[in-house]
Design an enzyme around this catalytic site. Structure first.
Site, short mmCIF file in Angstrom:
data_model
loop_
_atom_site.label_atom_id
_atom_site.label_comp_id
_atom_site.label_asym_id
_atom_site.label_seq_id
_atom_site.Cartn_x
_atom_site.Cartn_y
_atom_site.Cartn_z
N ARG A 46 0.83 -1.21 0.00
CA ARG A 46 0.00 0.00 0.00
C ARG A 46 0.86 1.26 0.00
O ARG A 46 0.54 2.24 -0.69
CB ARG A 46 -0.93 0.00 1.21
CG ARG A 46 -1.75 1.27 1.31
CD ARG A 46 -2.78 1.24 2.42
NE ARG A 46 -3.50 2.50 2.49
CZ ARG A 46 -4.60 2.70 3.22
NH1 ARG A 46 -5.10 1.71 3.94
NH2 ARG A 46 -5.20 3.87 3.22
N ASN A 76 -10.31 -4.70 -1.12
CA ASN A 76 -10.28 -3.56 -2.04
C ASN A 76 -9.34 -3.82 -3.21
O ASN A 76 -8.41 -4.63 -3.09
CB ASN A 76 -9.83 -2.29 -1.28
CG ASN A 76 -10.97 -1.65 -0.53
OD1 ASN A 76 -12.10 -1.65 -1.00
ND2 ASN A 76 -10.68 -1.12 0.65
N CYS A 95 -19.23 -2.40 1.30
CA CYS A 95 -18.48 -1.20 1.72
C CYS A 95 -19.36 -0.45 2.70
O CYS A 95 -20.59 -0.42 2.55
CB CYS A 95 -18.16 -0.33 0.50
SG CYS A 95 -17.19 1.16 0.90
N ASP A 96 -18.74 0.18 3.70
CA ASP A 96 -19.54 0.90 4.69
C ASP A 96 -19.74 2.38 4.35
O ASP A 96 -20.54 3.06 5.00
CB ASP A 96 -18.94 0.76 6.08
CG ASP A 96 -17.50 1.23 6.17
OD1 ASP A 96 -16.94 1.63 5.15
OD2 ASP A 96 -16.94 1.18 7.28
N HIS A 103 -16.79 3.33 -4.00
CA HIS A 103 -16.01 4.55 -3.77
C HIS A 103 -16.23 5.58 -4.88
O HIS A 103 -15.39 6.46 -5.10
CB HIS A 103 -14.51 4.25 -3.61
CG HIS A 103 -14.18 3.54 -2.35
ND1 HIS A 103 -12.90 3.17 -2.01
CD2 HIS A 103 -14.97 3.11 -1.33
CE1 HIS A 103 -12.91 2.55 -0.83
NE2 HIS A 103 -14.15 2.50 -0.42
N TYR A 128 -15.20 9.53 -1.15
CA TYR A 128 -14.05 9.30 -2.01
C TYR A 128 -14.10 10.14 -3.29
O TYR A 128 -13.08 10.26 -3.96
CB TYR A 128 -13.94 7.82 -2.37
CG TYR A 128 -13.38 6.97 -1.26
CD1 TYR A 128 -12.03 6.65 -1.19
CD2 TYR A 128 -14.21 6.52 -0.22
CE1 TYR A 128 -11.52 5.89 -0.16
CE2 TYR A 128 -13.70 5.76 0.82
CZ TYR A 128 -12.35 5.46 0.84
OH TYR A 128 -11.84 4.71 1.88
#
Length: 450
Positions: free
Chosen positions: A90, A144, A165-166, A195, A244
């Site tokens: 990441r 993800n 997804c929350d 997102h 997002y």
């Protein structure tokens, strides 16, 4: 009933186990199997779960394994929360892009493409093993980029893979609370990709009350997304965007804020979680206390740079207390296993739900869930400003899937170059070269001459 969690050594796994401890429904989960490639991380999370279970006479059993087939066998549900390349990957997703003056973020922009490229082959292997040893299991994908990974896994498992997804649920909760309405009594008109979606309507007692919210300055201050984007902007587009979308609407500001921070989000989490796992290894008896401390720090710092840049203030305490993806996953599992009907915003095969996107595309829309599975509800047509963006990003996702499946570096280059947050083909080439150099898991996916 057996639940398997892939990525079972992950930091957020105790949230799921804690939710199971509070679940009194029948049938219930009697055994949780945690699978991970790291025995050390599995052991640490096992300690946290054991301490969470203290005082619960009927707590689900927890079993740890590094063997995938053993983990999957006889599972009724599989939660997939893997992170190929770990947090080190990441940080590379973020830094390679930032070094080129582009957005460095985990799921949005070039970092999301890189993350997807190295994750898809692993996700497909997981799907193949589910089909072989647990063909009746439902797979709930947390991994993800959730839409991209869910779409890839559906090539093997079809509609038995559902992405969650929350973020959409959090947006709906905040909008309802700002209007003084119980969130469970509203119906959301939400559509887009993971997102990348918009809340375009909120029906309460037969009336769309979102225009009331957009017109009310005081009420809008109670919605984090309105503070993030600004009241004038959400009014001008007539919708509340997923958080997002800040990276698309305020790209320069986001790049400046993230690039100007002393550490990226990935670097901060890598340091924080390294401390957590090391502390648990030293003192296993304090695992739960260490986890709770690290969780508070993690939650409070979520999207902190963008909130600071937009002067959006701190996260609402109600959001931190409400829980997130673990509640959605258990609600989805409960609706399928126990009967009844509910409506949830999920990542599912489009079919004809969102006009203008391919049938096989995974979209994020309200769905009806019952023991028969998940059915997306038809969305109102998206107007050009919204539709054009999700069409372009969906094309990028599908190119990334093709590149990961075929190993073609040429197709991977097309995916980077097609992304709306990548501004030139030479920059796309530099991204691809940088990611292949920094991330071994990605380099191994793409053929050198492909």
């Amino acid at each position: 009933m057996r639940l398997t969690i892939l990525g079972g050594g992950g930091f957020r796994v105790p949230l799921v186990y804690g939710a199971l401890l509070r679940d009194a429904g029948r049938p219930r989960v009697e055994e949780v199997v945690l699978h991970d490639l790291s025995p050390e991380r599995l052991t640490a999370v096992g300690h946290v779960c054991a301490q969470l279970a203290a005082g619960h006479d009927d707590a689900p059993r927890v079993r740890l394994t590094t063997d995938l087939d053993e983990a999957l066998r006889d599972a009724a549900f599989v939660f997939s929360a893997i992170r190929v390349g770990g947090l080190e990957g990441r940080t590379a997703d973020e830094r390679v892009a930032l070094d080129l003056g582009l957005l460095g973020q985990e799921t949005t922009g070039p970092g999301g493409v890189a993350f997807g490229l190295r994750t898809i082959p692993v996700a497909l292997r997981v799907a193949e093993r589910v089909a072989a040893v647990a063909p009746r299991a439902w797979v709930i994908n947390f991994t993800n980029p959730a839409g991209m990974i869910t779409e890839a896994m559906q090539r093997v498992l079809g509609d038995r893979v559902i992405g969650i997804c929350d973020s959409p649920l959090g947006l709906v909760r905040r909008a309802a609370r700002a209007l003084g309405v119980e969130p469970g009594r509203v119906a959301a008109d939400y559509a887009g990709l993971n997102h990348l979606g918009w809340l375009r309507g909120l029906t309460y007692e037969g009336r769309d009350v979102l225009p009331d919210l957009l017109a009310d300055d005081a009420a809008l201050t109670g919605v984090e997304e309105a503070r993030l984007f600004g009241a004038d902007w959400v009014r001008s587009i007539g919708a509340l965007p997923n958080e997002y979308l800040y990276y698309y609407y305020f790209t320069r500001e986001a790049v400046a804020a993230i690039g100007g921070a002393p550490r990226t989000r990935g670097e901060a989490l890598l340091e924080q979680q390294s401390r957590f796992y090391a502390a648990v290894a030293r003192e296993p008896g304090h695992a739960l206390a260490e986890w709770r401390r690290a969780r508070r720090e993690r939650d409070a710092s979520y999207m902190a740079e963008t909130r600071d840049a937009a002067q959006a203030g701190e996260r609402d305490a109600a959001d931190l207390q409400a829980g997130g993806y673990e509640g959605i996953a258990l609600a989805l599992m409960s609706a399928i296993a126990r009967g009844g009907t509910t409506t949830m915003i999920l990542n599912v095969r489009n079919g004809s739900a969102v006009a203008g996107l391919p049938q096989e595309a995974v979209v994020e829309v309200p769905c009806v869930v019952d023991p028969g599975g998940v059915r997306p509800l038809a969305a109102r047509p998206l107007h050009g400003q919204f539709l054009g963006l999700i069409q372009q990003v969906k094309a990028v996702e599908q190119l990334a899937i093709e590149a990961a499946v075929t190993g073609s570096a040429r197709v991977a280059l097309r995916a980077f170059a097609a992304h709306p947050l990548v501004d030139s083909v030479p920059v796309a080439r530099a991204l691809l070269d940088g990611y292949r150099t920094r991330i071994p898991e990605l380099a191994s996916v793409l053929h050198p001459a492909g």
